[in-house]
Design a protein around this motif. Structure first.
Motif, mmCIF file in Angstrom:
data_model
loop_
_atom_site.group_PDB
_atom_site.id
_atom_site.type_symbol
_atom_site.label_atom_id
_atom_site.label_comp_id
_atom_site.label_asym_id
_atom_site.label_seq_id
_atom_site.Cartn_x
_atom_site.Cartn_y
_atom_site.Cartn_z
ATOM 1 N N MET A 175 39.609 32.941 49.349
ATOM 2 C CA MET A 175 40.537 34.061 49.233
ATOM 3 C C MET A 175 41.183 34.090 47.858
ATOM 4 S SD MET A 175 41.804 36.772 50.449
ATOM 5 C CE MET A 175 41.246 36.717 52.162
ATOM 6 N N ALA A 176 41.501 32.918 47.299
ATOM 7 C CA ALA A 176 42.064 32.860 45.948
ATOM 8 C C ALA A 176 41.100 33.470 44.938
ATOM 9 C CB ALA A 176 42.389 31.420 45.570
ATOM 10 N N GLU A 177 39.809 33.211 45.121
ATOM 11 C CA GLU A 177 38.810 33.792 44.228
ATOM 12 C C GLU A 177 38.748 35.312 44.387
ATOM 13 O OE1 GLU A 177 36.964 32.717 41.769
ATOM 14 O OE2 GLU A 177 37.801 30.702 41.882
ATOM 15 N N ARG A 178 38.889 35.788 45.615
ATOM 16 C CA ARG A 178 38.881 37.237 45.844
ATOM 17 C C ARG A 178 40.074 37.894 45.157
ATOM 18 N NH1 ARG A 178 38.139 38.678 52.040
ATOM 19 N NH2 ARG A 178 38.329 40.770 51.124
ATOM 20 N N ILE A 179 41.226 37.249 45.249
ATOM 21 C CA ILE A 179 42.418 37.782 44.578
ATOM 22 C C ILE A 179 42.202 37.778 43.064
ATOM 23 C CG2 ILE A 179 44.860 37.358 44.080
ATOM 24 C CD1 ILE A 179 44.431 38.512 46.848
ATOM 25 N N ALA A 180 41.593 36.713 42.550
ATOM 26 C CA ALA A 180 41.341 36.627 41.113
ATOM 27 C C ALA A 180 40.412 37.743 40.645
ATOM 28 C CB ALA A 180 40.740 35.268 40.764
ATOM 29 N N GLU A 181 39.375 38.019 41.411
ATOM 30 C CA GLU A 181 38.461 39.091 41.058
ATOM 31 C C GLU A 181 39.168 40.448 41.076
ATOM 32 O OE1 GLU A 181 35.331 39.027 39.884
ATOM 33 O OE2 GLU A 181 35.713 36.872 39.754
ATOM 34 N N THR A 182 40.092 40.606 42.009
ATOM 35 C CA THR A 182 40.850 41.858 42.075
ATOM 36 C C THR A 182 41.773 41.997 40.871
ATOM 37 O OG1 THR A 182 40.779 41.797 44.492
ATOM 38 C CG2 THR A 182 42.422 43.236 43.480
ATOM 39 N N VAL A 183 42.401 40.893 40.456
ATOM 40 C CA VAL A 183 43.248 40.929 39.257
ATOM 41 C C VAL A 183 42.420 41.359 38.052
ATOM 42 C CG1 VAL A 183 44.600 39.514 37.652
ATOM 43 C CG2 VAL A 183 44.880 39.221 40.128
ATOM 44 N N LYS A 184 41.213 40.824 37.953
ATOM 45 C CA LYS A 184 40.321 41.205 36.851
ATOM 46 C C LYS A 184 40.008 42.690 36.901
ATOM 47 C CE LYS A 184 35.846 39.964 34.833
ATOM 48 N NZ LYS A 184 34.650 39.090 34.984
ATOM 49 N N GLU A 185 39.743 43.196 38.097
ATOM 50 C CA GLU A 185 39.414 44.619 38.240
ATOM 51 C C GLU A 185 40.622 45.490 37.910
ATOM 52 O OE1 GLU A 185 37.508 47.689 41.573
ATOM 53 O OE2 GLU A 185 37.644 45.540 41.985
ATOM 54 N N ILE A 186 41.805 45.080 38.358
ATOM 55 C CA ILE A 186 43.024 45.826 38.046
ATOM 56 C C ILE A 186 43.202 45.930 36.530
ATOM 57 C CG2 ILE A 186 45.554 45.698 38.120
ATOM 58 C CD1 ILE A 186 45.201 44.452 40.948
ATOM 59 N N ASN A 187 42.971 44.823 35.840
ATOM 60 C CA ASN A 187 43.100 44.815 34.394
ATOM 61 C C ASN A 187 42.055 45.712 33.740
ATOM 62 O OD1 ASN A 187 42.033 42.955 31.727
ATOM 63 N ND2 ASN A 187 44.130 43.688 31.756
ATOM 64 N N GLU A 188 40.822 45.670 34.255
ATOM 65 C CA GLU A 188 39.762 46.508 33.688
ATOM 66 C C GLU A 188 40.059 47.986 33.865
ATOM 67 O OE1 GLU A 188 36.340 45.009 35.676
ATOM 68 O OE2 GLU A 188 36.024 43.366 34.236
ATOM 69 N N GLN A 189 40.890 48.324 34.858
ATOM 70 C CA GLN A 189 41.287 49.713 35.073
ATOM 71 C C GLN A 189 42.418 50.142 34.138
ATOM 72 O OE1 GLN A 189 42.223 49.939 39.253
ATOM 73 N NE2 GLN A 189 40.079 49.912 39.888
ATOM 74 N N GLY A 190 42.920 49.195 33.314
ATOM 75 C CA GLY A 190 43.898 49.561 32.302
ATOM 76 C C GLY A 190 45.289 49.001 32.471
ATOM 77 N N THR A 191 45.529 48.205 33.504
ATOM 78 C CA THR A 191 46.851 47.633 33.737
ATOM 79 C C THR A 191 46.956 46.258 33.086
ATOM 80 O OG1 THR A 191 47.008 48.769 35.863
ATOM 81 C CG2 THR A 191 48.545 46.959 35.491
ATOM 82 N N SER A 192 47.967 46.056 32.254
ATOM 83 C CA SER A 192 48.220 44.743 31.666
ATOM 84 C C SER A 192 48.769 43.807 32.747
ATOM 85 C CB SER A 192 49.218 44.851 30.519
ATOM 86 O OG SER A 192 48.790 45.788 29.559
ATOM 87 N N VAL A 193 48.532 42.506 32.578
ATOM 88 C CA VAL A 193 48.948 41.538 33.596
ATOM 89 C C VAL A 193 49.602 40.333 32.929
ATOM 90 C CG1 VAL A 193 48.197 40.016 35.475
ATOM 91 C CG2 VAL A 193 47.068 42.237 35.143
ATOM 92 N N LEU A 194 50.775 39.959 33.427
ATOM 93 C CA LEU A 194 51.399 38.683 33.075
ATOM 94 C C LEU A 194 51.346 37.823 34.321
ATOM 95 C CD1 LEU A 194 52.837 36.807 31.135
ATOM 96 C CD2 LEU A 194 55.015 37.894 31.763
#
Length: 266
Positions: free
Chosen positions: A177-196
């Protein structure tokens, strides 16, 4: 790094007489993923609360320093105005509204947003997390831990932020599940949202991030490209569980144990 993203300058924070952050400076360029590493109590959550202006809810206050996003000062705004300015936080421990439905949790995340944006935001989170569409009428407290983390992230995304603050998103989750969340964070960023990203799973965080900072007792003690920190012997020992066997053997023969640094600077 330019000033179009998040800029934190010489930020100091106190909880009464206790100084939790000391002149912390960092940047999250527009469109980037930046991570903050550190042990428990290092000040990572305090840093996110200072950015989102929620410190007062925890008895803390900014003592000095500034926080800005795209050149606009955030440290003078109320928490709701920080969200309106483009910053959303996903708190540690998820903190979903357990007795409310999934749909109502998402609606709460959109409060204050123009109605014209809400439908698009909802479509986005349903595409990212299809399970939330399937369980729209279910109470959030009945979701699994991983599904609650998805809901917490989705709720923050309902405000269509330019910058997403993530506090320990993998905490308490199974590795898959942690890996799934990580992949989603990557996708969110690729859609243009910065992440801290604040994350104790350093290997995961350094894999996602472009740049990393290490907090130790409220101060930035190391910063640089994530790939460089991942290759640092000190970071590998402290946060990645990698032991220099030759050094350990030499230290053991000397009867001193493995030497570690208490502070270091890049």
């Amino acid at each position: 790094m330019g000033g179009s993203g998040l800029v934190v300058s010489d930020l100091s924070v106190g909880y009464g007489p206790v100084r939790a952050l000391r002149r912390v400076s960092l940047q999250v360029p527009e469109g980037a993923v930046v991570t903050v590493l550190g042990a428990n109590g290092a000040g990572k959550s305090t840093l996110l609360r200072a950015i989102s202006r929620t410190l007062s809810f925890h008895g803390g206050a900014v003592v000095e320093g500034t926080v800005s996003l795209a050149g606009r000062r955030l440290d003078t705004l109320s928490p709701d105005r920080v969200v309106a300015a483009g910053v959303s936080q996903v708190p540690e421990g998820r903190q979903v509204f357990a007795r409310m439905t999934v749909a109502d949790n998402l609606a709460a995340g959109a409060l204050g947003s123009p109605r014209s944006r809400r439908a698009a935001a909802l479509r986005r989170v349903h595409e990212l997390f299809p399970v939330l569409a399937e369980r729209a009428r279910q109470r959030a407290g009945l979701l699994s831990g991983g599904e609650q983390q998805m809901l917490a992230v989705a709720r923050a995304l309902m405000a269509a932020p330019a910058l997403l603050l993530l506090d320990e998103p993998s905490l308490g989750l199974a590795p898959l599940m942690a890996e799934r969340i990580a992949e989603t964070v990557k996708e969110i960023n690729e859609q243009g949202t910065s992440v801290l990203l604040v994350e104790q799973n350093a290997a995961l965080a350094l894999r996602l991030a472009e740049r990393a900072y290490v907090l130790e007792v409220g101060e930035v003690t190391l910063s640089g490209p994530a790939t460089e920190l991942a290759a640092s012997d000190e970071v590998r020992r402290r946060y990645l569980g990698v032991v220099d066997e030759d050094a350990a053997a030499d230290a053991a023969r000397a009867g001193t144990g493995t030497r570690t640094l208490t502070r270091w600077r890049g």
